[in-house]
Design a protein around this motif. Structure first.
Motif, short mmCIF file in Angstrom:
data_model
loop_
_atom_site.label_atom_id
_atom_site.label_comp_id
_atom_site.label_asym_id
_atom_site.label_seq_id
_atom_site.Cartn_x
_atom_site.Cartn_y
_atom_site.Cartn_z
N THR A 8 0.88 -1.31 0.05
CA THR A 8 -0.03 0.03 -0.05
C THR A 8 0.92 1.19 -0.15
O THR A 8 0.54 2.28 0.67
CB THR A 8 -0.96 -0.12 1.07
N LYS A 9 1.96 1.30 -0.61
CA LYS A 9 2.82 2.55 -0.86
C LYS A 9 1.98 3.60 -1.56
O LYS A 9 2.30 4.58 -1.08
CB LYS A 9 4.04 2.10 -1.39
N LEU A 74 -7.64 -3.03 -1.95
CA LEU A 74 -8.68 -3.40 -2.59
C LEU A 74 -8.83 -2.63 -3.85
O LEU A 74 -9.73 -2.59 -4.71
CB LEU A 74 -9.93 -3.09 -1.68
N GLN A 75 -7.59 -1.99 -4.36
CA GLN A 75 -7.78 -1.45 -5.69
C GLN A 75 -8.23 -1.99 -6.84
O GLN A 75 -8.83 -1.54 -7.58
CB GLN A 75 -5.90 -0.73 -5.88
N GLY A 158 -17.23 -1.64 7.60
CA GLY A 158 -18.47 -2.51 7.24
C GLY A 158 -18.34 -2.80 5.91
O GLY A 158 -18.38 -4.16 5.58
N HIS A 159 -17.81 -1.80 4.74
CA HIS A 159 -17.87 -2.34 3.34
C HIS A 159 -16.70 -3.27 3.21
O HIS A 159 -16.98 -4.37 2.59
CB HIS A 159 -17.46 -1.01 2.61
N ILE A 160 -15.72 -3.15 3.82
CA ILE A 160 -14.55 -3.85 3.77
C ILE A 160 -14.87 -5.52 4.18
O ILE A 160 -14.78 -6.39 3.48
CB ILE A 160 -13.32 -3.60 4.50
N PHE A 165 -13.74 -8.93 2.18
CA PHE A 165 -13.08 -9.94 3.29
C PHE A 165 -12.33 -11.15 2.66
O PHE A 165 -11.24 -11.25 3.26
CB PHE A 165 -13.96 -10.45 4.52
N GLN A 166 -12.82 -11.44 1.65
CA GLN A 166 -11.91 -12.62 1.08
C GLN A 166 -10.39 -12.24 0.64
O GLN A 166 -9.49 -12.99 0.79
CB GLN A 166 -12.62 -13.22 -0.27
N VAL A 167 -10.62 -11.02 0.06
CA VAL A 167 -9.22 -10.20 -0.18
C VAL A 167 -8.28 -10.10 0.73
O VAL A 167 -7.13 -10.32 0.83
CB VAL A 167 -9.52 -8.99 -0.96
#
Length: 212
Positions: A8-9, A74-75, A158-160, A165-167
């Motif tokens: 996540t740089k 999650l990009q 909540g969205h994540i 969540f699988q990611v």
């Protein structure tokens, strides 16, 4: 946590332009030490001689940055095509409102979250809202200023959880996300920073993971 920072740089973490409050927060070291001992209930307590406004401000910045790190993973999975509407489960849908006079906007989750981070950063760096001098905070600062920030950050968590969540699991960092979620929940409960209804995006997850 190495995987998070490595991947996540490109995610921008906020650093307050007015950093005196955060730098002078005497409880920061204590928080990190307590978290290392996995005792989050102690970690959220207001340290002796610490100003409550400093303490809440520190955590707003910290939670914002940590949530941004996870969202940065999650990009490729959170796109306008996969998530055309900002939701947190099947029954919670959110629109973006800039101010009381503006019309609600239906945005993709990605656009909504990006706007939310930008808006949060603007709030934090506004000296009239987050002054360096803790004595200059507004009397109703927690309910007027910090409340909407925490409420909206809850929606991202909540969205994540509900949609990506699988990611998180594939990257092997679900334990870190679960710890962040519990820390966020316990902190906001400790200082009554949210209303009961505001926990809806994460309540089922909290109940399932921790039976609180």
């Amino acid at each position: 946590m190495k995987k998070i920072f490595k991947r996540t740089k490109s995610v921008n973490g906020i650093k307050r332009k007015n950093t005196t409050v955060v730098q002078n927060c005497s409880g920061l070291k204590k928080v990190k030490e307590t978290l290392g001992g996995n005792d989050l209930k102690k970690a959220v307590k207001l340290p002796k001689n610490e100003n409550i406004n400093n303490w809440v401000t520190l955590h707003i910045v910290d939670f914002r940055n940590k949530i941004a790190l996870f969202h940065g993973l999650l990009q490729n999975s959170c796109t306008s095509k996969s998530c055309p509407i900002m939701t947190a489960g099947n029954n919670l849908e959110y629109t973006w409102i800039c101010n009381k006079k503006s019309q609600p906007q239906k945005l993709s989750a990605q656009s909504y979250i990006n706007k939310l981070f930008q808006w949060t950063d603007e709030q934090i760096n506004d000296e009239s809202l987050f002054p360096n001098d803790p004595e200059k905070y507004l009397k109703k600062w927690q309910s007027k200023i910090s409340y909407p920030i925490f409420r909206r950050l809850t929606r991202i968590l909540g969205h994540i959880y509900h949609h990506h969540f699988q990611v998180i699991q594939k990257n092997g960092i679900e334990a870190h996300l679960n710890t962040l979620l519990l820390h966020f929940y316990l902190f906001t409960k400790e200082f009554s920073l949210l209303k009961k209804k505001d926990y809806l995006p994460i309540l089922s997850i909290i109940n399932e993971l921790y039976a609180i």
